[in-house]
Enzyme design. Sequence first.
Site, PDB file in Angstrom:
ATOM      1  N   ASP A 153       0.950  -1.293  -0.023  1.00 27.92           N
ATOM      2  CA  ASP A 153       0.024   0.049  -0.064  1.00 27.92           C
ATOM      3  C   ASP A 153       0.845   1.107   0.139  1.00 27.92           C
ATOM      4  O   ASP A 153       1.903   1.276  -0.487  1.00 27.92           O
ATOM      5  CB  ASP A 153      -0.739   0.021   1.170  1.00 27.92           C
ATOM      6  CG  ASP A 153      -2.129   0.541   0.660  1.00 27.92           C
ATOM      7  OD1 ASP A 153      -1.795   1.745   0.899  1.00 27.92           O
ATOM      8  OD2 ASP A 153      -3.181  -0.026   1.028  1.00 27.92           O
ATOM      9  N   HIS A 206      -3.475   6.308   3.394  1.00 29.42           N
ATOM     10  CA  HIS A 206      -4.304   5.075   3.098  1.00 29.42           C
ATOM     11  C   HIS A 206      -3.673   3.543   3.921  1.00 29.42           C
ATOM     12  O   HIS A 206      -4.305   2.392   4.448  1.00 29.42           O
ATOM     13  CB  HIS A 206      -4.641   5.136   1.788  1.00 29.42           C
ATOM     14  CG  HIS A 206      -5.137   3.916   1.085  1.00 29.42           C
ATOM     15  ND1 HIS A 206      -4.581   2.334   0.544  1.00 29.42           N
ATOM     16  CD2 HIS A 206      -6.983   3.846   0.574  1.00 29.42           C
ATOM     17  CE1 HIS A 206      -5.692   1.558   0.579  1.00 29.42           C
ATOM     18  NE2 HIS A 206      -6.813   2.794   0.161  1.00 29.42           N
ATOM     19  N   SER A 509     -11.264  -0.414   0.012  1.00 31.25           N
ATOM     20  CA  SER A 509      -9.734  -0.976   0.831  1.00 31.25           C
ATOM     21  C   SER A 509      -9.926  -1.314   2.478  1.00 31.25           C
ATOM     22  O   SER A 509      -9.115  -1.546   2.842  1.00 31.25           O
ATOM     23  CB  SER A 509      -9.369   0.427   0.074  1.00 31.25           C
ATOM     24  OG  SER A 509      -8.453   0.504  -0.583  1.00 31.25           O
TER      25      SER A 509
END
Length: 835
Positions: A153, A206, A509
């Site tokens: 990520d 994220h 996600s």
Amino acid sequence: MPGLRTFRTVPDSWRRPLAAAAALPLLALAAPAAQAEPDAGPARVWLVEFTEGADASVLEGAGDLDFTVRHDFERIWNGVSVEADPATARRLGQLGAVERVWSDVMFAGPDARPGVGVPEAQPELAQAIRTTRADEAHDRGVTGGGVEVGIIDTGIDYTHPDLGGCFGDGCRVAYGTDFVGDDFDSDDPDLSEPAPDDDPADCGGHGTHVAGIVGADGEVTGVAPDVRFGAYKVFGCEGSTSAEVIMQAMEAALEDGMDVVNLSLGQSYQWPGYPTAVAADKLTEEGVVVVASMGNDGETGIYSGSAPGVGEDVIAVASTDNPAQRMDAAFVPALDRSIGYRAISESPEPETGTATDALVWLGRACADDPSEGDVDGKAALVVRGTCTFNEKYARAVAEGATSVVVYNDRPGPFGGGGVEDLGVPIIAITDTDGKDLQDLASIGGAPVLEFDGGTVLVDLPRGGLASSFTAYGPAPDLSFKPDVTAPGGGIWSTVPVADGSYEALSGTSMSSPHVAGAAALLLDAEPRLHPRDVRTRLANAAKPVPWGDNPDLGELEAAHRQGTGLIDVIDALDAEAYLYPTGVNTGDGTGPRTFELTLTSHDPDTRDYTMTHRATIATTGDDRDPGFHAAEPNVTFEPKELRLHPGESATIEVTVEPGADLPLGSVFGGRITARPEGGGESLSAAYSGYHGDYLSIPILEHPDFPHLAAVVAQDQETHEFEYRDLAEGETFSLTEGPVLAALIFLGHQPAAMEVSATNARTGEVIVWDREEFLPRSPGPDDAVGVHLKDLVAQRPNALEPGQWTLTVRVLRALGDEDDPAHWEQWTSPEFTLTA
């Protein structure tokens, strides 16, 4: 076929609520944005796949070709990445032991918004883990201890106290590397070269949010709070990454000994054969459980899943909404309560301790709309819809508004971006809160919003239902996807400390790491489970997701949107039998389909089972705007009832016959459950199928495309192109321009595309290398541009001055390339090339 360009402009007002927080999807169909030069074209990255048994030594036969091998994927994919110009890449593809040369496509970066959180604000993740019963596993002492989870990520903020506070030996974030550097953006030619280092610190946010869902342990509690992490940073602080980088991270996770790998990223509308999906499958062969987002393109219809999630052995995860999500709060004295809001980027955030001026109703606030109130020196209240956020914002500011409040034109909260900063805040609120404010404003209540820095829980209208953004399967080859579902809408989790430590985000996600954490819990309880067994246990134990839009049509969400359903960690831990496979593709046709399931007992007792079936909603019509229909297939079992002794297996033959009223072109499905008598966990599998001739789905049918156009400009931020119609008698030069393009709308995923040019005078035909396994066009008017200059870069000097036509051929999904009936073709009008 270097030359395919995305041709799409998405208005800000179309953006899905919080979808940018999730994983990621849109790809540039096959080529990066840089223009090719007329000779050999610029060097770029390609993925060279070898035939079975071959390896990188085959490139020793490449003679004097000018290329550089960047990375040899020895363990997870049979190939290498190379840097070469398009012409060289084409010649590499002609080597005997080279199976295929793939374009290294872009994976759009996640856009996790920094937010303001408070330490006690943790209900959303807590309610999510209660929904899947992970909290009950914690009560049993099953917390993921001894299991290592790789997060591929944006990196992880390992300084976050909920994630251990340090990096390296003895820390919870024990492994990891930065493959790209903070400034990396694969879609920007000036920033597309990775600058790796050893520090996987997260500057995007994220990955930290994802890691918190897997295993935070502090102010918020993740699904598996005792796992250790590997942090594999494949995105810079903003922007995109590439397949090459993602595959390098997969390889590193394998070498570091990760038990589970989470990929909250994806390339939408893709096939299981793309290298990232194949590499993810290879990881599972090596004993790693791979979990990936199904994708956030549900509002663009069916066949919208992402790679690597569509990989055969990958656990692809769909999303349900939490009942509520936490948002930044604004107190409204006139209502005596707080409402939730989300700032629309790129406008200024409201400052804590400030308040808006009195709200005045402006209306819809598109450019041609009448003003319904005087907002000079006031806060403008407007409703979402019809035009972009930026248009509403600019209109309100031009009329003197000191801030802008947009309320939703549909139920629930939303987010968005794309505004040009004009120095005043613009925020988004729910439909119900907006209507309350409008009522107050219309009777002279002149409400104001006070920003006190707090947060508030806001109800989500689809709580417990499939999130509006969650992508539909099946994959383009009709393989069954997604596999399971987990909470992904409105999840409060960790973000980098510098960004406020906690934030609510939505997307697959967020559902994917929930399942990665659940896999870690299973491996904690039973370390010898194989990846296939982990997927089977989670899928077998999943509970059906209800269909909430029109109960008259049926009770359950489409199987090709929920998989077998919402995971149930406790039932997965307690399962004493397996029903396999968990997701079945029944193919196409109009008649009955038969397949087999295997039921295997690990129960110490002999147990009787009864096979049952429940239909799920069918999707009908257009890929992008499907209708819905009650499927009601007739399903029979042989045997319907069976007895299993300890350790015994039995095969059940299942026959599914689509209902007589099911429209042709439907994707239908259902849930099959083995119900034990006398207690124990029921075991479920799911199936989907296409009703009709799958080869009949058209690809090139569109009222406006294909057609020839000229390139006008390229947006330097989005890298998308603008085009214009050709002028009468216009000529084209490969050296001086303008650049000629064929704009093509792909109505469905083609198995292959070929482009050729024919000399109208001599009949000479120039055929360029085909591109295989292409995505479809996302929206109803989105096309891709085939740029002639990029094609010529493969074969410099192939086209001489004169009259030419372009021909585009596409092979229908699952088509036989040797059958002419399985191809569609378009030939352009003649155009003139000059020197």
